[in-house]
Enzyme design. Structure first.
Site, PDB file in Angstrom:
ATOM      1  N   CYS A   2       0.356  -0.177  20.208  1.00 19.84           N
ATOM      2  CA  CYS A   2      -0.767  -0.149  19.280  1.00 19.84           C
ATOM      3  C   CYS A   2      -1.885  -1.033  19.809  1.00 19.84           C
ATOM      4  O   CYS A   2      -1.761  -1.685  20.837  1.00 19.84           O
ATOM      5  CB  CYS A   2      -0.321  -0.641  17.920  1.00 19.84           C
ATOM      6  SG  CYS A   2       1.295  -0.036  17.399  1.00 19.84           S
ATOM      7  N   ARG A  27      -4.435   3.590  24.067  1.00 18.12           N
ATOM      8  CA  ARG A  27      -3.084   3.060  23.937  1.00 18.12           C
ATOM      9  C   ARG A  27      -2.201   3.945  23.058  1.00 18.12           C
ATOM     10  O   ARG A  27      -0.978   3.793  23.048  1.00 18.12           O
ATOM     11  CB  ARG A  27      -3.130   1.643  23.361  1.00 18.12           C
ATOM     12  CG  ARG A  27      -3.774   0.641  24.297  1.00 18.12           C
ATOM     13  CD  ARG A  27      -3.908  -0.716  23.654  1.00 18.12           C
ATOM     14  NE  ARG A  27      -2.620  -1.348  23.424  1.00 18.12           N
ATOM     15  CZ  ARG A  27      -1.989  -2.119  24.305  1.00 18.12           C
ATOM     16  NH1 ARG A  27      -2.508  -2.317  25.495  1.00 18.12           N
ATOM     17  NH2 ARG A  27      -0.832  -2.681  24.018  1.00 18.12           N
ATOM     18  N   TRP A  75       0.733   2.908  16.083  1.00 21.44           N
ATOM     19  CA  TRP A  75       1.570   4.002  16.575  1.00 21.44           C
ATOM     20  C   TRP A  75       2.886   3.892  15.822  1.00 21.44           C
ATOM     21  O   TRP A  75       3.617   2.917  15.983  1.00 21.44           O
ATOM     22  CB  TRP A  75       1.777   3.858  18.084  1.00 21.44           C
ATOM     23  CG  TRP A  75       2.407   5.036  18.756  1.00 21.44           C
ATOM     24  CD1 TRP A  75       1.773   6.164  19.214  1.00 21.44           C
ATOM     25  CD2 TRP A  75       3.791   5.205  19.093  1.00 21.44           C
ATOM     26  NE1 TRP A  75       2.679   7.018  19.813  1.00 21.44           N
ATOM     27  CE2 TRP A  75       3.922   6.452  19.742  1.00 21.44           C
ATOM     28  CE3 TRP A  75       4.926   4.425  18.901  1.00 21.44           C
ATOM     29  CZ2 TRP A  75       5.140   6.933  20.212  1.00 21.44           C
ATOM     30  CZ3 TRP A  75       6.152   4.906  19.352  1.00 21.44           C
ATOM     31  CH2 TRP A  75       6.248   6.143  19.998  1.00 21.44           C
ATOM     32  N   ASN A 101       1.767  -5.697  16.666  1.00 19.39           N
ATOM     33  CA  ASN A 101       2.281  -4.775  17.681  1.00 19.39           C
ATOM     34  C   ASN A 101       3.698  -5.204  18.017  1.00 19.39           C
ATOM     35  O   ASN A 101       3.969  -6.396  18.135  1.00 19.39           O
ATOM     36  CB  ASN A 101       1.455  -4.825  18.960  1.00 19.39           C
ATOM     37  CG  ASN A 101       0.094  -4.210  18.804  1.00 19.39           C
ATOM     38  OD1 ASN A 101      -0.204  -3.595  17.777  1.00 19.39           O
ATOM     39  ND2 ASN A 101      -0.748  -4.375  19.802  1.00 19.39           N
ATOM     40  N   GLY A 102       4.593  -4.240  18.217  1.00 15.87           N
ATOM     41  CA  GLY A 102       5.964  -4.566  18.567  1.00 15.87           C
ATOM     42  C   GLY A 102       6.940  -4.091  17.511  1.00 15.87           C
ATOM     43  O   GLY A 102       6.599  -3.294  16.626  1.00 15.87           O
ATOM     44  N   GLU A 481       6.529  14.581  39.160  1.00 17.86           N
ATOM     45  CA  GLU A 481       5.266  14.070  38.641  1.00 17.86           C
ATOM     46  C   GLU A 481       4.372  15.205  38.147  1.00 17.86           C
ATOM     47  O   GLU A 481       3.731  15.101  37.093  1.00 17.86           O
ATOM     48  CB  GLU A 481       4.549  13.252  39.710  1.00 17.86           C
ATOM     49  CG  GLU A 481       3.127  12.825  39.361  1.00 17.86           C
ATOM     50  CD  GLU A 481       3.019  11.994  38.091  1.00 17.86           C
ATOM     51  OE1 GLU A 481       1.880  11.854  37.590  1.00 17.86           O
ATOM     52  OE2 GLU A 481       4.045  11.499  37.572  1.00 17.86           O
ATOM     53  N   LYS A 485       3.094  15.519  34.186  1.00 14.74           N
ATOM     54  CA  LYS A 485       1.685  15.530  33.809  1.00 14.74           C
ATOM     55  C   LYS A 485       1.367  16.744  32.946  1.00 14.74           C
ATOM     56  O   LYS A 485       0.621  16.646  31.972  1.00 14.74           O
ATOM     57  CB  LYS A 485       0.821  15.542  35.073  1.00 14.74           C
ATOM     58  CG  LYS A 485      -0.516  14.866  34.939  1.00 14.74           C
ATOM     59  CD  LYS A 485      -0.377  13.409  34.490  1.00 14.74           C
ATOM     60  CE  LYS A 485       0.441  12.593  35.461  1.00 14.74           C
ATOM     61  NZ  LYS A 485       0.821  11.276  34.991  1.00 14.74           N
ATOM     62  N   GLU A 488       2.773  16.150  29.441  1.00 16.61           N
ATOM     63  CA  GLU A 488       2.077  15.099  28.703  1.00 16.61           C
ATOM     64  C   GLU A 488       0.825  15.605  27.999  1.00 16.61           C
ATOM     65  O   GLU A 488       0.579  15.252  26.838  1.00 16.61           O
ATOM     66  CB  GLU A 488       1.669  13.971  29.663  1.00 16.61           C
ATOM     67  CG  GLU A 488       2.803  13.064  30.091  1.00 16.61           C
ATOM     68  CD  GLU A 488       2.305  11.971  31.012  1.00 16.61           C
ATOM     69  OE1 GLU A 488       2.676  10.811  30.797  1.00 16.61           O
ATOM     70  OE2 GLU A 488       1.544  12.263  31.952  1.00 16.61           O
ATOM     71  N   HIS A 504      22.562  26.371  41.111  1.00 11.67           N
ATOM     72  CA  HIS A 504      23.606  25.686  40.347  1.00 11.67           C
ATOM     73  C   HIS A 504      23.301  25.674  38.855  1.00 11.67           C
ATOM     74  O   HIS A 504      23.786  24.796  38.127  1.00 11.67           O
ATOM     75  CB  HIS A 504      23.792  24.265  40.882  1.00 11.67           C
ATOM     76  CG  HIS A 504      24.240  24.215  42.298  1.00 11.67           C
ATOM     77  ND1 HIS A 504      25.552  24.407  42.681  1.00 11.67           N
ATOM     78  CD2 HIS A 504      23.537  24.041  43.448  1.00 11.67           C
ATOM     79  CE1 HIS A 504      25.651  24.326  43.990  1.00 11.67           C
ATOM     80  NE2 HIS A 504      24.432  24.108  44.484  1.00 11.67           N
ATOM     81  N   LYS A 603      -0.607   4.640  26.187  1.00 15.25           N
ATOM     82  CA  LYS A 603      -0.839   4.234  27.571  1.00 15.25           C
ATOM     83  C   LYS A 603       0.115   3.142  28.012  1.00 15.25           C
ATOM     84  O   LYS A 603       0.687   3.195  29.084  1.00 15.25           O
ATOM     85  CB  LYS A 603      -2.287   3.751  27.715  1.00 15.25           C
ATOM     86  CG  LYS A 603      -2.672   3.380  29.142  1.00 15.25           C
ATOM     87  CD  LYS A 603      -2.678   4.590  30.035  1.00 15.25           C
ATOM     88  CE  LYS A 603      -3.145   4.284  31.441  1.00 15.25           C
ATOM     89  NZ  LYS A 603      -3.017   5.442  32.321  1.00 15.25           N
TER      90      LYS A 603
END
Length: 608
Positions: A2, A27, A75, A101-102, A481, A485, A488, A504, A603
């Site tokens: 947050c 963030r 968040w 935050n946390g 990667e 992306k 996301e 497989h 972020k």
């Protein structure tokens, strides 16, 4: 994850708080709120949704007067993203306001105790526990109450706290969640990240664990958990204010992709002296490097993918065993770390909670820890034995691009430096690697200049339901990667597979029209991956091939081909990732998504 902003000074607080929260939108958040002392009482305004809603609710801060206040973007972790659960939170008499935050791990136990004491809770959050617990301990001395709370709670937190009894003072507290404070001629500031206050001051103080800051209009005073005043040195931030602006681009992500050549160049130039790589920050002697038994690379998300690429490169170039772990797994599996081993942790923000804890666990086991981070003065940078900075500048878009590119360069430099000292490459190869490294910025610029071709291709696949990325060796790390992306920011289902694993199990998912992106940048694995393309083509897949210039034969088996300039086999990820990042960007834009702030993501992941 947050965002926290606080201000006390000569100016109206609310517009400063809103401006700071705007700089922290990257963030990740789902609600926002302000608490401002108006000279008589603390007024809280908060709402679910984007910051724009809070700005409209307060008429850009004009309806919330006062020169001291705290702001927050939340968040959701405990409770739904609703108006009630949004921060700030009050105590029972609305004389103490808290933003947090946390995660408070023992909040249920504390809440049960407070309920027995007659406290009533309005929200589902763990944060409201902090407001009531502060009230419980408050007997007129805010510092005493705050330190008692710190002794009582377990978990991670960065706090901003207002007391209506002390309108000339703002308090900030930190444990395991990032927090910075700063000062100028008009007041003092707190923030969870530098961009929020960069326009007001370039000299900031990074708060350490278990520290409290008392902010007044004209001074900052720092205390430890025992209420003892402690000295603190500021850090000067050299970032250009324009670096956290869009600069004419529609999105930060596109701006940051175009900043990759500069980020790559500046990262390697910081470590070159003539025709040699110099890693002065690495606190290992040449003898210790020659005697290294193993390297552990630990990271999350995109940084983890850079680490996977490094495993292939370091093992092949330096003939040194490398293990790569997701930090969230590494910290709990009690890894075997022995004397003579090096742990490399990678984090853009330098605040990633799982990576930070992995660092601490590694040091407890006696390991030497090297951090690769982008943020000067961040927690990981401060706690590692050695730190190697990636000079990418501030990265605002949640989906990392230029930070990933800079991390790759840092890892190339480590691989080359270790290989030279260990004698696994000769002088001729070393110099050729340096020449190829220096060509990368220009080659990246060339790929970016052809982005319209990627845009046209992306527009054809906006309605895709599932996309697969395949590759072998370094191309497998590239595929991971590229797939991440796309997930996301486009919200499309995508998966990355080592191409040799298709038979497989995963090949059963290939059907008519399935898009498969196949990477073929490793010459020794080229023919093998061509065979895998034939396999998926025979089952109806549409194949986009990503390969080196000079392979026109690939057009006989693939439906669409993207060529990257020729470079050293170790450096192909730096070029091949450009079209994959562009593809993800254009799919997201085409679907009308919020490219810079994708849903549910943040972020800087500062909680588990």
């Amino acid at each position: 994850m947050c965002g926290i902003v606080g201000y006390i000074g000569k100016r109206q607080a609310a517009p400063i708080l809103l401006d700071g929260l705007d700089k922290l939108e990257y963030r990740g958040y789902d609600s926002a709120g302000l608490a401002v002392f108006d000279g008589t009482r603390i007024n809280i305004v908060k709402t679910a949704g984007r910051l724009k809603a809070l700005e409209e609710l307060t008429h850009d801060g004009q309806t919330v007067p006062g020169t001291s206040g705290i702001g927050h973007t939340r968040w959701a972790t405990h409770g739904q993203p609703t108006d009630i659960n949004a921060h700030p939170h009050f105590n029972k008499d609305e004389t103490i306001a808290v933003v947090h935050n946390g995660i408070i791990e023992n909040y249920r136990k504390i809440k049960e105790k407070l309920v027995r004491k007659g406290y009533e809770f309005r929200s589902e959050t763990d944060t409201e526990v902090l407001a009531h617990l502060t009230d419980y301990y408050y007997k007129g001395n805010p510092l005493e109450a705050i330190t008692k709370v710190m002794h009582r709670v377990e978990g991670s937190y960065a706090l901003g706290i207002l007391f209506s009894d002390h309108p000339d003072t703002l308090y900030a507290v930190r444990k395991d969640s990032p927090l910075v404070v700063g000062q100028n001629d008009e007041g003092c500031f707190i923030a969870s990240d530098v961009p929020a206050i960069l326009k007001y001051t370039r000299d900031v103080y990074f708060i350490e664990n278990q520290e409290v800051v008392m902010l007044k209009e004209d001074r900052l005073t720092f205390y430890n958990v025992d209420e003892e005043e402690i000295p603190k040195e500021s850090t000067h931030i050299d970032w250009d204010v324009e670096a956290v602006q869009k600069g004419g681009y529609e999105h930060f992500m596109m701006k940051e992709m175009h900043e990759q050549p500069k980020a790559v160049r500046e990262t390697y130039e910081k470590h070159l002296c003539g025709d040699r790589i110099v890693l002065d920050e690495l606190k290992l002697s040449e003898e210790e490097i020659r005697d290294l038994k193993r390297i552990h690379i630990v990271a999350c998300g995109t940084a983890y993918h850079a680490g996977v690429a490094a495993k292939y490169i370091i093992e092949r170039m330096a003939r040194l065993r490398v293990e790569v772990d997701m930090a969230s797994e590494f910290r709990y599996r009690n890894p075997i770390i022995e004397k003579g081993e090096l742990v490399i942790v990678i984090s853009q923000s330098g605040e990633t909670a799982d990576t930070l804890q992995a660092l601490r666990n590694s040091r407890e086991k006696g390991a030497t820890v090297l951090a690769i981070v982008n943020v000067v003065g961040s927690s990981i940078a401060r706690e590692a034995d050695s730190v190697m900075y990636t000079w990418a500048g501030p990265e605002i878009a949640v989906a990392s691009t230029k930070a990933y590119s800079a991390q790759l360069i840092a890892l190339y430099l480590i691989a080359m430096y270790f290989s030279d000292i260990r004698g696994t490459i000769d002088g001729k190869e070393y110099q050729q690697l340096l020449r190829d490294l220096k060509k990368l910025p220009e080659q990246i610029e060339m790929l970016l200049s052809n982005k319209e071709r990627i845009q046209r291709f992306a527009n054809r696949y906006l309605a895709a339901k599932s996309i697969f990325f395949i590759g072998r060796g370094l191309d497998y790390s590239l595929s991971m990667e590229g797939s991440l992306k796309l997930k996301e920011i486009s919200y499309l289902h995508s998966e990355a597979y080592a191409a040799g694993e298709l038979k497989h199990g995963p090949i059963s998912l290939i059907e008519e029209g399935t898009l498969v992106m196949a990477a073929l940048t490793q010459e020794d694995l080229y023919a093998k991956t061509v065979s895998n393309i034939v396999e998926v083509k025979s089952r109806g897949a549409f194949v986009l091939a990503l390969t080196n210039a000079g392979h026109p034969d690939i057009e006989k088996v693939a439906d669409y081909v993207i060529y990257i300039p020729l470079t050293n086999r170790y450096f192909t990820n730096s070029l091949a990732i450009i079209p994959l990042h562009l593809f993800a960007y254009y799919v997201s834009v085409g679907k009308g998504n919020d490219v810079d702030k994708p849903r549910n993501l943040a972020k800087s992941v500062t909680v588990e």
